[in-house]
Write an enzyme that holds these catalytic residues in place. Structure first.
Site, PDB file in Angstrom:
ATOM      1  N   HIS A  25       3.624   3.406  -2.048  1.00  0.00           N
ATOM      2  CA  HIS A  25       4.659   3.432  -3.094  1.00  0.00           C
ATOM      3  C   HIS A  25       4.256   4.377  -4.230  1.00  0.00           C
ATOM      4  CE1 HIS A  25       5.432  -0.960  -1.710  1.00  0.00           C
ATOM      5  NE2 HIS A  25       6.430  -0.227  -1.254  1.00  0.00           N
ATOM      6  N   LYS A  49      15.271 -13.352   0.384  1.00  0.00           N
ATOM      7  CA  LYS A  49      13.931 -12.947   0.818  1.00  0.00           C
ATOM      8  C   LYS A  49      12.872 -13.842   0.202  1.00  0.00           C
ATOM      9  CE  LYS A  49      14.068  -8.011   1.912  1.00  0.00           C
ATOM     10  NZ  LYS A  49      13.477  -6.710   1.586  1.00  0.00           N
ATOM     11  N   ARG A  98       8.427   6.076   6.516  1.00  0.00           N
ATOM     12  CA  ARG A  98       7.125   6.218   7.177  1.00  0.00           C
ATOM     13  C   ARG A  98       7.258   6.707   8.609  1.00  0.00           C
ATOM     14  NH1 ARG A  98       5.958   0.400   4.874  1.00  0.00           N
ATOM     15  NH2 ARG A  98       8.184   0.508   5.283  1.00  0.00           N
ATOM     16  N   SER A 136       3.495  -3.296   2.943  1.00  0.00           N
ATOM     17  CA  SER A 136       3.133  -4.462   2.119  1.00  0.00           C
ATOM     18  C   SER A 136       2.896  -5.703   2.980  1.00  0.00           C
ATOM     19  CB  SER A 136       4.233  -4.763   1.096  1.00  0.00           C
ATOM     20  OG  SER A 136       4.382  -3.685   0.202  1.00  0.00           O
TER      21      SER A 136
END
Ligand code: ADP
Length: 170
Positions: A25, A49, A98, A136
């Site tokens: 990040h 979430k 990514r 993460s």
């Protein structure tokens, strides 16, 4: 003859869970700061979430990590990101990718956001190869087993992960 310089502020939003912030990040942020005059980092609060860190903890970590940039602002937001962009009159949304699987997800998300607000442009920034494996969720799993995450997250985040999991093991 008078000449006028027209200065247009380029502003962008980089939203995410940042649960917790990683070097991946931070890399996107430092590259975005080179391009945009003002960057808003939005810590998402999504009731659907489950997060390890509270919104306040994620904002505090992120503020600490970007404190040396006066043009980077960190806030939390619990509604649609397009509503934040409209409120602030910002047109650019930044997302990091990514790999192909990230892109498939991010592309769908950008189509949805475009449908909600056609004036928004999503800009995809590809990860730096050094950070493409950083995620993460995987970092949290590693930290939960006491693994060394020092090459993946800044020291304040490594410390916060350690505290969370030390406390959880009682
Ligand atoms: P979200 O739940 O919104 O995906 P994340 O915190 O996981 O939140 O990610 C925020 C943004 O940062 C996403 O666009 C994600 O693809 C990007 N990102 C996450 N890790 C990396 C990395 N290692 N390199 C580049 N971009 C990344």
């Amino acid at each position: 003859m008078l000449s006028y310089a027209l200065f247009i502020m380029l502003r962008a939003v980089f939203p995410g869970s940042f649960d917790p912030p990683t070097y991946g990040h931070i890399n996107i942020i430092e590259r975005a700061v080179e391009i945009f005059d003002e960057l808003h980092i939005i810590v998402a609060v999504n009731r659907e979430k489950k997060y390890l860190f509270s919104p306040e903890e994620r904002v505090a970590m992120m503020r600490n990590l970007v404190s040396h940039w006066s043009n980077v602002h960190v806030d939390m937001w619990d509604s649609l990101i397009v509503n934040y962009l409209s409120k602030e009159n910002i047109k650019v949304l930044i997302r990091g990718v990514r790999g192909v699987s990230d892109f498939a997800y991010e592309f769908d998300l950008s189509m949805m956001n475009k449908g909600l607000n056609p004036s928004i442009e999503t800009i995809f920034m590809t990860t730096d190869p050094k950070y493409f494996i950083l995620r993460s969720s995987a970092i949290k799993e590693l930290a939960s087993f006491g693994g060394d995450v020092s090459t993946m997250v800044p020291p304040i985040v490594a410390e916060a992960l350690k505290k969370k999991y030390d406390r959880a093991s009682f």
